[in-house]
Design a protein around this motif. Structure first.
Motif: not given
Length: 674
Positions: A110-117, A122-128, A150-155
């Motif tokens: 169960s992911c926190k808001p802003g994360y998926s996968g 995956y996060s919606v913003s650049d974790p670095c 059509r959405s950007v995600r970061y690993e």
């Protein structure tokens, strides 16, 4: 004549003579050509360079960024695990949930808001780009950018130092201190546990690659020319060997003589033993006994399956007794079913299908059916009968007759076509008839072909051989296609057209032009080259012909249009449209003449000066004989004098008769407009 039945159970073949109930038991030989067959060079063939081959750089190679790759935590979080979340597979603070049984358990995150996968990687913003360093112990932050719907995600993919491992470099690298003495160390589960795996170099084995690989196959390992096969037991991490014996030798090292296995009298209950190959034997059992060693009493008694089946002795393992027993199973005829073949197929006992419908009912299979390769074994009954009806019958029992047969609604020799649909009742389909369709003859219409179509061509309205057909816009109206030299709505007018030219396709055949200097006839669409003179378009179509009065043309220059000579037997008519607009319009003359230059028209049309910005018409009556049309244009005293002509028509009748040749609307008849 007695029949023999063969029942297969793994390596056991149970042979039964149906007439005397005797069985012969055979055991299949076990892959005698294995050492030289499918896997002859396995120890040095298929995976010889595994430690240094396929996964040599595993820690930094194929799966270095697991949090963004495959699923390394499944081995510790899948089936056969009492706590499927024990390995903490979820990333970025996600919560893990276990589900399922002990044997088939699983987990989900169960992911926190802003994360998926699957593991919240995956996060919606650049974790670095966060203020704090997400990679511990001097790990280098690396984020892979991708697009999903059509959405950007970061690993997140932390590049850890040699001393640490794990998704965020929090775990100490269990391989750092070199536990694998002669091989390559690989952290298991992406470093989430302390488990490691050693990939040993050639010549070493063991959990830590600390044992030299022994040579287990020497000249004395396998006796009597047996073939020794050394292989690596991957679960133990050490080498083992196996002997493959030849001829009649057997045992672990091929030292046991297996040429006479019947010597030990293995067949019980007076069974007859027969020696086989490779130390195998076969027991021929007396009536009433069965089994590999004739140790089981025959469960098939007389009339066990009645008169409509055959009894088969099937080997069955009893878990409570921890023993294999023979049980009687009936192979029924196609017309019967049940444990004792006591149930009759309902298509035989009570055929419900009417009007010649085909009845089908199939045996219901029991648990034992799946262990027998063929036949109607131990069926518990029959499925509900289903009727397949002939073409003109429907219903569950083919009791419904097609309305096209029972009461044909189509009139006037219309063809009736069934309109059917298929309905379902308890999973069984059957045909139903809807209102039929009628295909009508050509002269009838309507739902049931009840309306006669009025034929507008019935009275043959087209004259002079014209072809009559129905109008595409009105079925009650007709259209005549005239042939030969006839025109008109009913082809009643003889087409006496001598020639015509609308200039839509250029200068027509039979016409020529002459010029003086640059003053010439020009075919044009749209306006002429000069403003405030000449037309802007043709009279009816797009094109027309005109004289260009612009320089270097001079005042008094003349240009002519002449037709070829035409022979007429009676009075004919020439008509055309003309346009004379401009402040310096010269003169337009139109006449017909014979080869002697004598005028054959009733008059010569002649007109000068501006006639306003519109098209006019004229017509001339021509005497019988040989004549040609002559059109003469004379330039005025400046450029604003463009004269145009369009729609020349010459027909073989007088100008006052019906049809073409009247000169259009308000013909000039050779006189200038007033």
């Amino acid at each position: 004549m007695a029949k023999t039945l063969l029942l297969f159970f793994g390596g056991l073949v149970l042979i039964m003579d149906s007439s005397i109930g005797q069985r012969v038991n055979r055991t299949y030989p076990s892959y005698p050509s294995y050492p030289t067959g499918s896997y002859p060079s396995y120890p040095t063939g298929r995976y010889p360079s595994y430690p240094t081959g396929r996964y040599p750089n595993y820690p930094t190679g194929r799966y270095p960024t697991y949090p963004t790759g495959n699923y390394p935590t499944y081995p510790t979080g899948g089936r056969n695990n009492t706590n499927t979340c024990a390995s903490n597979p979820c990333l970025n603070g996600a919560r893990c949930y276990s589900y399922g049984s002990y044997k088939y358990g699983g987990w989900s995150c169960s992911c926190k808001p802003g994360y998926s996968g699957p593991v919240c990687q995956y996060s919606v913003s650049d974790p670095c780009k966060k203020s704090e360093n997400v990679c511990a112990n001097n790990g280098i932050c690396n984020a892979k950018k991708s697009y999903y719907w059509r959405s950007v995600r970061y690993e997140l993919a932390c590049i850890c130092p040699k001393t640490h491992t794990g998704p965020t470099c929090l775990k100490k690298n269990p391989c750092f201190e070199g536990p694998c003495q002669n091989g390559i160390c690989t952290p298991m589960d992406n470093g989430t546990t302390n488990a490691i795996k050693c990939h040993c170099n050639s010549g070493f084995e063991g959990k830590n690659c600390d044992i030299p690989t022994p040579n287990l196959c020497n000249a004395n390992t396998c006796k009597n020319n047996g073939i020794c096969h050394q292989y690596l037991n991957h679960s133990l991490g050490i080498s083992q060997h196996k002997c493959y014996c030849k001829n009649s030798w057997g045992g672990k090292d091929c030292s046991e003589d297996m040429s006479n296995p019947c010597q030990s009298s293995p067949c019980e209950n007076e069974g007859v033993c027969t020696n086989g190959n490779k130390g195998k034997y076969f027991c021929t059992c007396k009536a009433g006994f069965a089994g590999q060693n004739c140790e089981h009493a025959d469960p098939c008694t007389a009339q066990f399956c009645g008169d409509h089946g055959r009894c088969l002795a099937i080997a069955s393992y009893d878990m409570k007794k921890n023993a294999t027993e023979l049980k009687a199973v009936c192979e029924c005829d196609p017309s019967h079913a049940g444990l004792r073949c006591e149930i009759v197929n309902p298509c035989i006992s009570e055929n419900p299908c009417e009007h010649g419908g085909q009845c089908n009912s199939y045996p219901k299979r029991s648990y034992h059916y799946y262990f027998v390769s063929r036949g109607n074994y131990n069926s518990t009954g029959f499925t509900s009968p289903k009727c397949y009806c002939p073409q003109y019958f429907g219903g569950k029992r083919c009791e419904v007759v097609s309305p096209c047969i029972e009461k044909n609604p189509c009139q006037n020799e219309g063809v009736c076509k069934d309109n059917v649909k298929y309905s379902y009742d308890n999973g069984t389909s059957y045909k139903e008839f809807l209102e039929p369709r009628c295909y009508c003859p050509a002269d009838y219409t309507g739902k049931y072909c009840e309306t006669k179509i009025v034929n507008p061509c019935e009275d043959e309205p087209c004259k002079n051989g014209g072809l009559c057909s129905k109008s595409k816009t009105d079925e009650s109206a007709f259209v005549c296609t005239c042939i030969g030299n006839y025109i008109g709505e009913t082809c009643e007018i003889k087409n006496t057209k001598i020639t015509e030219c609308s200039f839509e396709k250029g200068l027509c055949s039979g016409f020529t032009t002459t010029k003086t200097g640059s003053f010439a006839w020009i075919i044009q669409s749209g306006s002429t080259r000069s403003v405030r003179t000449g037309p802007s378009t043709g009279k009816d179509g797009k094109y027309y012909i005109y004289t260009e009065a612009s320089s270097p043309a001079r005042s008094g220059y003349k240009a002519y249009i002449r037709s070829k000579y035409f022979e007429t037997e009676s009075t004919s008519c020439v008509s055309l449209n003309y346009h004379m607009y401009g402040s310096a319009i010269g003169t337009l003359k139109v006449k017909t003449e014979n080869s002697e230059r004598e005028m054959t028209s009733d008059k010569e049309f002649s007109l000068s000066g501006d006639q306003s910005n519109k098209w006019h018409s004229l017509s001339l009556t021509v005497q019988p004989g040989s004549s040609r049309l002559v059109i003469e244009a004379t330039r005025g005293n400046s450029w604003a004098g463009d004269i145009a002509v369009d729609n020349i028509v010459w027909v073989g009748r007088a100008c006052d008769e019906e049809g073409e040749g009247e000169g259009g609307e308000n013909p000039d008849n050779g006189e200038p407009d007033k």
